[in-house]
Every structure is written in structure tokens, then in C-alpha cells.
Design a protein around this motif. Structure first.
Motif, short mmCIF file in Angstrom:
data_model
loop_
_atom_site.label_atom_id
_atom_site.label_comp_id
_atom_site.label_asym_id
_atom_site.label_seq_id
_atom_site.Cartn_x
_atom_site.Cartn_y
_atom_site.Cartn_z
N ILE A 6 -38.98 2.17 20.69
CA ILE A 6 -38.39 3.13 19.71
C ILE A 6 -36.96 2.83 19.31
CG2 ILE A 6 -37.45 4.72 21.50
CD1 ILE A 6 -39.35 5.71 18.21
N SER A 7 -36.27 1.97 20.11
CA SER A 7 -34.88 1.75 19.79
C SER A 7 -34.73 0.79 18.51
CB SER A 7 -33.93 1.35 20.88
OG SER A 7 -34.81 0.05 21.46
N ASP A 8 -36.04 0.09 18.17
CA ASP A 8 -35.79 -0.80 17.18
C ASP A 8 -36.07 -0.13 15.77
OD1 ASP A 8 -35.83 -2.58 19.12
OD2 ASP A 8 -37.71 -3.64 18.40
N LEU A 9 -36.42 1.01 15.79
CA LEU A 9 -36.27 1.98 14.50
C LEU A 9 -35.14 2.86 14.20
CD1 LEU A 9 -40.02 3.34 14.76
CD2 LEU A 9 -39.45 1.24 13.94
N ASN A 10 -34.95 2.58 12.93
CA ASN A 10 -33.47 3.24 12.57
C ASN A 10 -33.82 4.90 12.13
OD1 ASN A 10 -34.54 3.38 9.89
ND2 ASN A 10 -33.37 1.46 9.32
N ASP A 11 -32.76 5.57 11.80
CA ASP A 11 -33.28 7.08 11.78
C ASP A 11 -34.11 7.03 10.60
OD1 ASP A 11 -31.73 7.48 13.88
OD2 ASP A 11 -30.07 8.18 12.76
N ARG A 12 -33.99 6.48 9.62
CA ARG A 12 -34.76 6.53 8.30
C ARG A 12 -36.13 6.21 8.76
NH1 ARG A 12 -33.29 3.74 2.72
NH2 ARG A 12 -31.72 5.25 3.05
N ALA A 13 -36.49 5.04 9.35
CA ALA A 13 -37.99 4.61 9.95
C ALA A 13 -38.53 5.75 10.61
CB ALA A 13 -37.86 3.34 10.43
N ARG A 14 -37.75 6.05 11.67
CA ARG A 14 -38.27 7.24 12.63
C ARG A 14 -38.64 8.42 11.88
NH1 ARG A 14 -34.21 7.53 17.80
NH2 ARG A 14 -34.03 5.08 18.10
N ASP A 15 -37.88 8.87 10.63
CA ASP A 15 -38.37 10.08 9.98
C ASP A 15 -39.48 9.85 9.37
OD1 ASP A 15 -36.18 11.41 11.03
OD2 ASP A 15 -34.78 11.14 9.31
#
Length: 349
Positions: A6-15
């Protein structure tokens, strides 16, 4: 494909990813960039969202079922969501009360297990599962009820209140007095023993000619114990309730997969093996789709948790099975609560 951390995703990708997953769980339908722009409040244009979705697709977290369609989470994506992003929703007071009420009802433990499994099925909109070890019956009362000139009903009442009936063939020359004598003898001599212990004692008593019985009564007792013991090893250890809810929740596109799932449920030994593997740890196990070969065709998920007795040993496993789009955030805590409640039941039994 293994999901990235999950740490590989930035905030925009997570959202964006979260909206895709939650929309899929809610509707079962693909989600497009315009829908995400309207639902998420991300202040991103559809074009920017499409770029993020392309990145997520390249990571194997989402996929498009058709060239022009929106995106659905993959099984790898669901695994990432469940393990790293899901926010659990604890059962509310009404849901807890429903489960506790079934566990607390009087009667045999098996009946409470079945009722609790049915309640879990209804609350989760999945099929409910519970597996417990084979329980040895401890005899309390035995009797024989004549059905015809050559058949009788052998009735066994166990110490936990379970009543079991078996039809047996009567030996030639039997009369009602012999049926009564055989039942009274079994109740007086064998009460408090398991079936295995009762058979051993009867064989010893008759072999040493200490049983004050005529030949007909001896045959009756031997047949009565034999017919119960013959299927002792086949006692169901797996209870499945609510299979019909899987069909009710399916749309036309899912029906073929649900049919495959129902076929899987008929193979109870395979389901039992899967639940047995979940009993090895203390935490809830979640099997998503092809992570388990049993559900590679039906695309189903299983959530299962072991529960323990007073001595700390695992005494069973409870869970649900349903489509991969089940509401994990709601169902996982519900299974956890049911496991804790069943642990209290088994501690009393």
C-alpha cells in the motif's frame, strides 16, 4: 499477480482506488472516471482520474471487463484493500442481539450452532458456515417403539437433550414386553456412557453372562447400539445455511458463477478442509477468489475465524462464503463477533 504494498500508492492513487473498490462492493458494476469525479470529491478532472486508473491497472489492482467500460478491482486489488485500506464497521446493537439470541436458545448445541449460522447468513447476505469436531453422544435414556410386527424405532436421548431415532429390524418372536425390558436395561446400565463405551460394556456383560436378559432382548440391545454407532463417524461436522441468499443477491451476469459456487458447497469435504486450514491461527482468515483453488471458477470469497473453548483449544470455525464483492468491512467484524459468541456457547456445553 502479487499486489504492491500500500505504501507504493500515493494519496491520489489510494483515493481513486478506494472509490473503485467501494463502488464495486456497493453496486457490482464497473466505475468510470466521470463517476469517480462525481463521487469522490477529489477535485480532479476525468482525464486526470483516467491517468491514475491507468497506473492502477498497470499495477494489476483494477481491470476493465470491456474495452469501453469502467474499471473493477481485481482479486489482487481486493486483497490490497482488505489488508491495507479497509475500515472495519463493528456490528450494531441489533446485529449483536440477533446473534446472541440464537446462541442462547435452549436445546442441543447443534441446534444453536445451526440457528446461529442461519442468523449470520441473514445478516451478511452470504451463506453461513460453521464446523465443529465430531461430538460423542453421551447416553441418558434409550427406548424402543414398535412400528410393525418386524420393525421398531430405537430412540436415543443424549445428556445434552439431543433426540435421535433409528429404524431397526426386530428379531423373530419379539413382543412389547421385550422392547420395554431392553429399553429399561439400556437406560439403567448404559446411562452416562458414550456409544463406544456402551457397546464395550454390553459385549462384556453379555459375554460374561452377567446381563439378566433373554435372547430376544439381547439382540434388540445389540441392534439398537449398532445402528447408532454405524453412522457415528458420519455425523455432520459442517453446517451450511443460507445458500439461497447467494441466488437472491445475484444479478443475471453472476448467476453462472453462483451456480458454480453452489456446486462447490455440495462438496462439503473440500469446504471442511478449507475451514480446517483456517483453524491453525487466532485471527480471521480471508480467502479471495482464486487464492483458493476450490473457488477458482466461482470467484467467491470466504471469511472464517476459529473459536476456542475454556481450555484454549480450537473447538470450531465459523464463517461465511459469498461473492468477491461482499462487504468485507461489515462482514469481517460480524464473523469475529459470532466466533466470540460461539466460544462462550461451547464453554458452557
Amino acid at each position: 499477480m502479487t499486489a504492491p504494498p500500500i505504501s507504493d500508492l500515493n494519496d491520489r492513487a489510494r483515493d481513486v482506488f478506494r472509490v473503485v473498490v467501494e463502488s464495486y462492493i456497493d453496486t457490482g458494476a464497473p466505475t468510470g472516471s466521470r463517476t469517480i469525479a462525481q463521487l469522490s470529491g477529489l477535485n480532479l478532472s476525468p482525464a486526470s482520474i483516467r491517468n491514475v486508473m491507468q497506473d492502477l491497472e498497470e499495477l494489476g489492482l483494477i481491470a476493465s471487463p470491456h474495452a469501453s467500460a469502467g474499471r473493477l478491482p481485481t482479486e489482487s486489488g481486493l486483497r490490497l484493500f482488505v489488508d491495507g485500506m479497509m475500515q472495519a464497521l463493528e456490528p450494531n446493537a441489533e446485529e449483536r442481539s440477533t446473534i446472541e439470541r440464537q446462541v442462547s436458545q435452549p436445546g442441543p448445541v447443534e441446534a444453536a450452532l445451526a440457528a446461529t449460522t442461519a442468523a449470520l447468513s441473514g445478516l451478511s447476505a452470504c451463506a453461513g458456515l460453521v464446523m465443529v469436531p465430531k461430538r460423542e453422544l453421551v447416553l441418558r435414556q434409550m427406548s424402543f417403539v414398535p412400528l410393525s410386527s418386524d420393525k421398531a424405532l430405537a430412540v436415543l436421548v443424549s445428556e445434552d437433550g439431543t433426540v435421535e431415532n433409528r429404524v431397526i429390524d426386530l428379531p423373530a418372536g419379539v413382543n412389547p414386553a421385550a422392547l420395554v425390558e431392553a429399553g429399561n436395561y439400556m437406560t439403567a446400565i448404559l446411562s452416562g456412557l458414550t456409544l463406544e463405551q456402551a457397546r464395550a460394556k454390553i459385549e462384556r456383560e453379555i459375554g460374561e453372562e452377567r446381563a439378566l436378559l433373554d435372547a430376544v432382548s439381547r439382540v434388540l440391545i445389540e441392534r439398537g447400539l449398532a445402528v447408532w454407532s454405524e453412522d457415528g463417524d458420519r455425523r455432520p461436522v459442517l453446517i451450511v445455511r443460507g445458500q439461497g441468499r447467494l441466488i437472491d443477491a445475484a444479478d443475471a451476469a453472476q448467476l453462472e458463477r453462483i451456480t458454480d459456487l453452489l456446486d462447490d458447497l455440495e462438496g462439503k469435504q473440500e469446504i471442511a478442509d478449507l475451514l480446517d486450514s483456517a483453524s491453525a491461527g487466532d485471527s480471521t482468515r480471508i480467502f479471495i477468489g482464486a487464492e483458493n483453488k476450490l473457488f477458482s471458477l466461482s470467484g467467491s470469497s470466504v471469511i472464517a475465524r476459529p473459536f476456542r473453548g475454556l481450555d484454549g483449544r480450537v473447538v470450531g470455525v465459523v464463517g461465511v462464503i459469498g461473492p468477491t464483492r461482499l462487504n468485507y468491512a461489515r462482514v469481517v467484524p460480524m464473523v469475529d463477533f459470532t466466533a466470540a459468541t460461539l466460544a462462550r456457547l461451547m464453554g458452557r456445553s
